[in-house]
Design an enzyme around this catalytic site. Structure first.
Site, mmCIF file in Angstrom:
data_model
loop_
_atom_site.group_PDB
_atom_site.id
_atom_site.type_symbol
_atom_site.label_atom_id
_atom_site.label_comp_id
_atom_site.label_asym_id
_atom_site.label_seq_id
_atom_site.Cartn_x
_atom_site.Cartn_y
_atom_site.Cartn_z
ATOM 1 N N ASP A 26 -20.582 38.026 -15.392
ATOM 2 C CA ASP A 26 -22.016 37.992 -15.702
ATOM 3 C C ASP A 26 -22.734 39.208 -15.124
ATOM 4 O O ASP A 26 -22.332 39.736 -14.083
ATOM 5 C CB ASP A 26 -22.619 36.698 -15.135
ATOM 6 C CG ASP A 26 -23.978 36.395 -15.749
ATOM 7 O OD1 ASP A 26 -24.307 36.951 -16.806
ATOM 8 O OD2 ASP A 26 -24.720 35.587 -15.144
ATOM 9 N N HIS A 43 -22.237 45.575 -22.068
ATOM 10 C CA HIS A 43 -21.041 44.872 -22.541
ATOM 11 C C HIS A 43 -19.885 45.850 -22.743
ATOM 12 O O HIS A 43 -18.733 45.535 -22.439
ATOM 13 C CB HIS A 43 -21.341 44.127 -23.851
ATOM 14 C CG HIS A 43 -22.415 43.084 -23.721
ATOM 15 N ND1 HIS A 43 -22.462 42.198 -22.662
ATOM 16 C CD2 HIS A 43 -23.484 42.776 -24.512
ATOM 17 C CE1 HIS A 43 -23.512 41.399 -22.809
ATOM 18 N NE2 HIS A 43 -24.157 41.735 -23.923
ATOM 19 N N LEU A 137 1.694 38.582 -16.827
ATOM 20 C CA LEU A 137 0.361 38.028 -16.553
ATOM 21 C C LEU A 137 -0.081 37.240 -17.785
ATOM 22 O O LEU A 137 0.073 37.700 -18.912
ATOM 23 C CB LEU A 137 -0.636 39.172 -16.281
ATOM 24 C CG LEU A 137 -2.119 38.781 -16.161
ATOM 25 C CD1 LEU A 137 -2.373 37.960 -14.889
ATOM 26 C CD2 LEU A 137 -3.017 40.031 -16.141
#
Ligand code: IPE
Ligand code: IPE
Ligand code: MG
Length: 254
Positions: A26, A43, A137
């Site tokens: 955020d 973003h 991962l």
């Protein structure tokens, strides 16, 4: 039974390095605003930081990384921002899969994908298939994800699968239907950007997760910040309901 232990039914191990980290990324908008840039610039920068975090997780041996990219409530944003976020998502899928492949990263997207346009859905499926055998991962992107949606869709699927047990379902019955059934519960949950709330992310899974809230905006959450979060986690005493004294006795019962 799931393949991983449940924090409410067994006492899970508390690994030194978190095995599963969940992140609410955020603060992109505020980062851009500080620089007099449009929100989307935040973003774009945010995607770069994702790349860095993936690298850091690979280096530190974190097995699972789950990122909140778009919540089921983010559709409430201005149409223009939503559409730019979707374009970014498409671009990231087109550009990053090869890199993920090289590093042995398995990508999954969790959430209600039916609301995305068909092209995006196809790209997601292709990326998941292309990386399906990777194990270094497990990277999961939560998109159009909501914790309440997750629990409900699991309950609905369980109801269809096992109607004869209605009224007697257990946690273990529900868990295989949750969208994170393939992963252990998160050990560490990071939220950047200063808000101290959960915003409908992974509600079921975080029963015993350690929280780390930082005012740092997501586009500034670099490796130093990441290591700070890990160091904070390593200071915690994860009691899972027991007393501190019990933790010190090797014989403490489950
Ligand atoms: C988080 O950053 C990214 C998404 C929700 C997609 P924000 O866009 O919420 O940034 P702030 O909170 O407005 O700074
Ligand atoms: C949460 O951030 C969702 C993501 C980071 C994708 P928001 O910025 O949407 O959360 P609220 O609305 O401030 O709670
Ligand atoms: Mg926000």
């Amino acid at each position: 039974m799931g393949i991983f232990s449940s924090s409410t039914r067994e006492i899970p191990s508390a690994p030194e390095v978190p095995g599963h980290i969940a992140v609410i990324m955020d603060g992109n908008g505020r980062w851009a605003k500080k620089r007099f840039l449009p929100r989307v610039a935040g973003h774009v920068k945010g995607v770069e930081l994702v790349r860095e975090l993936v690298r850091a997780c690979l280096e530190r041996g974190v097995g699972y990384l789950t990122l909140f990219a778009f919540s089921s409530e983010n559709w409430r944003r201005p149409l223009e921002e939503v559409s730019l976020l979707m374009q970014l998502f498409v671009k990231a899928l087109e550009q990053e899969v090869e890199r993920l492949q090289r590093h042995g990263v398995r990508l999954r997207v969790i959430g209600d994908l039916s609301r995305f346009e068909p092209r995006l859905q196809t790209l997601i499926r292709q990326a998941e298939e292309a990386t399906a055998t990777n194990t270094a991962l497990h990277l999961s992107i939560a998109a159009n994800y909501g914790g309440r949606w997750d629990i409900l869709q699991a309950a609905n699927r369980l109801a269809v699968a096992e109607p004869e047990k209605i009224g007697q379902w257990t946690e273990a019955d529900l868990e295989p239907y949750l969208s994170m059934a393939f992963a252990p519960e998160p050990d560490l949950y990071i939220r950047t950007g200063g808000e101290m709330r959960v915003s409908n992310f992974l509600l079921w899974q975080m029963a015993y997760t350690e929280f780390y809230f930082t005012p740092t905006l997501w586009p500034e959450f670099d490796r130093v910040e990441f290591d700070r979060a890990i160091a904070s986690y390593q200071q915690r005493e994860r009691r899972f309901g027991r007393t501190s004294e019990q933790l010190k006795e090797p014989s403490s019962h489950a």
